[in-house]
Design a protein around this motif. Sequence first.
Motif, PDB file in Angstrom:
ATOM      1  N   ASP A 157      28.870  44.962  33.573  1.00  0.00           N
ATOM      2  CA  ASP A 157      28.912  43.838  32.642  1.00  0.00           C
ATOM      3  C   ASP A 157      30.347  43.461  32.257  1.00  0.00           C
ATOM      4  O   ASP A 157      30.564  42.651  31.365  1.00  0.00           O
ATOM      5  CB  ASP A 157      28.106  44.159  31.383  1.00  0.00           C
ATOM      6  CG  ASP A 157      28.600  45.401  30.656  1.00  0.00           C
ATOM      7  OD1 ASP A 157      29.263  46.267  31.286  1.00  0.00           O
ATOM      8  OD2 ASP A 157      28.320  45.539  29.451  1.00  0.00           O
ATOM      9  N   VAL A 158      31.342  44.037  32.953  1.00  0.00           N
ATOM     10  CA  VAL A 158      32.748  43.761  32.671  1.00  0.00           C
ATOM     11  C   VAL A 158      33.335  43.001  33.843  1.00  0.00           C
ATOM     12  O   VAL A 158      33.143  43.371  34.996  1.00  0.00           O
ATOM     13  CB  VAL A 158      33.536  45.077  32.442  1.00  0.00           C
ATOM     14  CG1 VAL A 158      35.015  44.797  32.231  1.00  0.00           C
ATOM     15  CG2 VAL A 158      32.952  45.840  31.252  1.00  0.00           C
ATOM     16  N   PHE A 159      34.059  41.907  33.524  1.00  0.00           N
ATOM     17  CA  PHE A 159      34.647  41.075  34.569  1.00  0.00           C
ATOM     18  C   PHE A 159      36.124  40.845  34.298  1.00  0.00           C
ATOM     19  O   PHE A 159      36.572  40.824  33.165  1.00  0.00           O
ATOM     20  CB  PHE A 159      33.934  39.715  34.627  1.00  0.00           C
ATOM     21  CG  PHE A 159      32.483  39.842  34.956  1.00  0.00           C
ATOM     22  CD1 PHE A 159      32.058  39.845  36.276  1.00  0.00           C
ATOM     23  CD2 PHE A 159      31.532  39.996  33.960  1.00  0.00           C
ATOM     24  CE1 PHE A 159      30.722  39.980  36.594  1.00  0.00           C
ATOM     25  CE2 PHE A 159      30.193  40.130  34.267  1.00  0.00           C
ATOM     26  CZ  PHE A 159      29.781  40.126  35.589  1.00  0.00           C
ATOM     27  N   VAL A 160      36.867  40.654  35.375  1.00  0.00           N
ATOM     28  CA  VAL A 160      38.276  40.297  35.296  1.00  0.00           C
ATOM     29  C   VAL A 160      38.382  38.891  35.869  1.00  0.00           C
ATOM     30  O   VAL A 160      37.851  38.607  36.943  1.00  0.00           O
ATOM     31  CB  VAL A 160      39.153  41.277  36.112  1.00  0.00           C
ATOM     32  CG1 VAL A 160      40.585  40.806  36.151  1.00  0.00           C
ATOM     33  CG2 VAL A 160      39.049  42.680  35.531  1.00  0.00           C
ATOM     34  N   VAL A 161      39.079  38.028  35.134  1.00  0.00           N
ATOM     35  CA  VAL A 161      39.319  36.671  35.612  1.00  0.00           C
ATOM     36  C   VAL A 161      40.810  36.566  35.898  1.00  0.00           C
ATOM     37  O   VAL A 161      41.635  36.782  35.019  1.00  0.00           O
ATOM     38  CB  VAL A 161      38.884  35.616  34.571  1.00  0.00           C
ATOM     39  CG1 VAL A 161      39.157  34.217  35.085  1.00  0.00           C
ATOM     40  CG2 VAL A 161      37.411  35.800  34.213  1.00  0.00           C
ATOM     41  N   ASP A 162      41.143  36.233  37.162  1.00  0.00           N
ATOM     42  CA  ASP A 162      42.558  36.168  37.527  1.00  0.00           C
ATOM     43  C   ASP A 162      43.136  34.778  37.244  1.00  0.00           C
ATOM     44  O   ASP A 162      42.442  33.888  36.738  1.00  0.00           O
ATOM     45  CB  ASP A 162      42.790  36.613  38.978  1.00  0.00           C
ATOM     46  CG  ASP A 162      42.219  35.667  40.011  1.00  0.00           C
ATOM     47  OD1 ASP A 162      41.909  34.502  39.695  1.00  0.00           O
ATOM     48  OD2 ASP A 162      42.092  36.088  41.175  1.00  0.00           O
ATOM     49  N   ALA A 163      44.397  34.602  37.571  1.00  0.00           N
ATOM     50  CA  ALA A 163      45.117  33.363  37.265  1.00  0.00           C
ATOM     51  C   ALA A 163      44.546  32.153  37.998  1.00  0.00           C
ATOM     52  O   ALA A 163      44.779  31.012  37.586  1.00  0.00           O
ATOM     53  CB  ALA A 163      46.600  33.524  37.603  1.00  0.00           C
ATOM     54  N   GLU A 164      43.800  32.385  39.068  1.00  0.00           N
ATOM     55  CA  GLU A 164      43.185  31.277  39.799  1.00  0.00           C
ATOM     56  C   GLU A 164      41.741  31.051  39.395  1.00  0.00           C
ATOM     57  O   GLU A 164      41.042  30.241  39.997  1.00  0.00           O
ATOM     58  CB  GLU A 164      43.295  31.536  41.307  1.00  0.00           C
ATOM     59  CG  GLU A 164      44.731  31.519  41.790  1.00  0.00           C
ATOM     60  CD  GLU A 164      44.847  31.737  43.291  1.00  0.00           C
ATOM     61  OE1 GLU A 164      43.817  31.975  43.967  1.00  0.00           O
ATOM     62  OE2 GLU A 164      45.984  31.663  43.785  1.00  0.00           O
ATOM     63  N   GLY A 165      41.280  31.771  38.382  1.00  0.00           N
ATOM     64  CA  GLY A 165      39.925  31.607  37.881  1.00  0.00           C
ATOM     65  C   GLY A 165      38.883  32.421  38.627  1.00  0.00           C
ATOM     66  O   GLY A 165      37.683  32.277  38.362  1.00  0.00           O
ATOM     67  N   ASN A 166      39.296  33.277  39.552  1.00  0.00           N
ATOM     68  CA  ASN A 166      38.354  34.130  40.274  1.00  0.00           C
ATOM     69  C   ASN A 166      37.822  35.197  39.330  1.00  0.00           C
ATOM     70  O   ASN A 166      38.591  35.867  38.646  1.00  0.00           O
ATOM     71  CB  ASN A 166      39.040  34.801  41.473  1.00  0.00           C
ATOM     72  CG  ASN A 166      39.539  33.785  42.468  1.00  0.00           C
ATOM     73  OD1 ASN A 166      38.801  32.915  42.902  1.00  0.00           O
ATOM     74  ND2 ASN A 166      40.812  33.893  42.826  1.00  0.00           N
ATOM     75  N   ARG A 167      36.534  35.370  39.322  1.00  0.00           N
ATOM     76  CA  ARG A 167      35.871  36.352  38.456  1.00  0.00           C
ATOM     77  C   ARG A 167      35.407  37.518  39.325  1.00  0.00           C
ATOM     78  O   ARG A 167      34.648  37.326  40.278  1.00  0.00           O
ATOM     79  CB  ARG A 167      34.695  35.670  37.767  1.00  0.00           C
ATOM     80  CG  ARG A 167      33.947  36.524  36.811  1.00  0.00           C
ATOM     81  CD  ARG A 167      32.858  35.681  36.163  1.00  0.00           C
ATOM     82  NE  ARG A 167      31.768  36.524  35.738  1.00  0.00           N
ATOM     83  CZ  ARG A 167      31.173  36.411  34.573  1.00  0.00           C
ATOM     84  NH1 ARG A 167      31.537  35.458  33.742  1.00  0.00           N
ATOM     85  NH2 ARG A 167      30.193  37.220  34.261  1.00  0.00           N
ATOM     86  N   THR A 168      35.854  38.716  38.995  1.00  0.00           N
ATOM     87  CA  THR A 168      35.543  39.909  39.774  1.00  0.00           C
ATOM     88  C   THR A 168      35.008  40.978  38.833  1.00  0.00           C
ATOM     89  O   THR A 168      35.541  41.168  37.742  1.00  0.00           O
ATOM     90  CB  THR A 168      36.810  40.449  40.479  1.00  0.00           C
ATOM     91  OG1 THR A 168      37.422  39.383  41.206  1.00  0.00           O
ATOM     92  CG2 THR A 168      36.496  41.583  41.423  1.00  0.00           C
TER      93      THR A 168
END
Length: 123
Positions: free
Chosen positions: A45-56
Amino acid sequence: MRRKDEERAAAKLAKAMAMICVRNTMLEDIHAGRGPVSRTGDFSDVFVVDAEGNRTTWTEVSRIDDSEMRDLMRQVVNRLYTFQLRLSDPEFQRYVDRWTGATRNWDTPRLDDGFYRANQSRD
């Protein structure tokens, strides 16, 4: 030396090496900081959103980059090398003994048969 004494000595040495040569490295810096909160407990349930908006998802994110891994491995190798070369030095032995106290409550090491067998096939 009896087998049990050898095992006790090896366990003490392994813990000291892990503490001095691995834990007390830049790994502490990588480990520092806030960890994410997971309500599921498995971090799905934890996500990382990078500078390009990619959600991982957290479980798919690399938390150490190639440069950090290279630097960490260099530091660990250098410390293991130094540890082995200095172990007979009485002053260094006192240093090791001081750190050994910090590992007293660690789990007793176990022989990792899979490690040896897996690497035997590579020879």
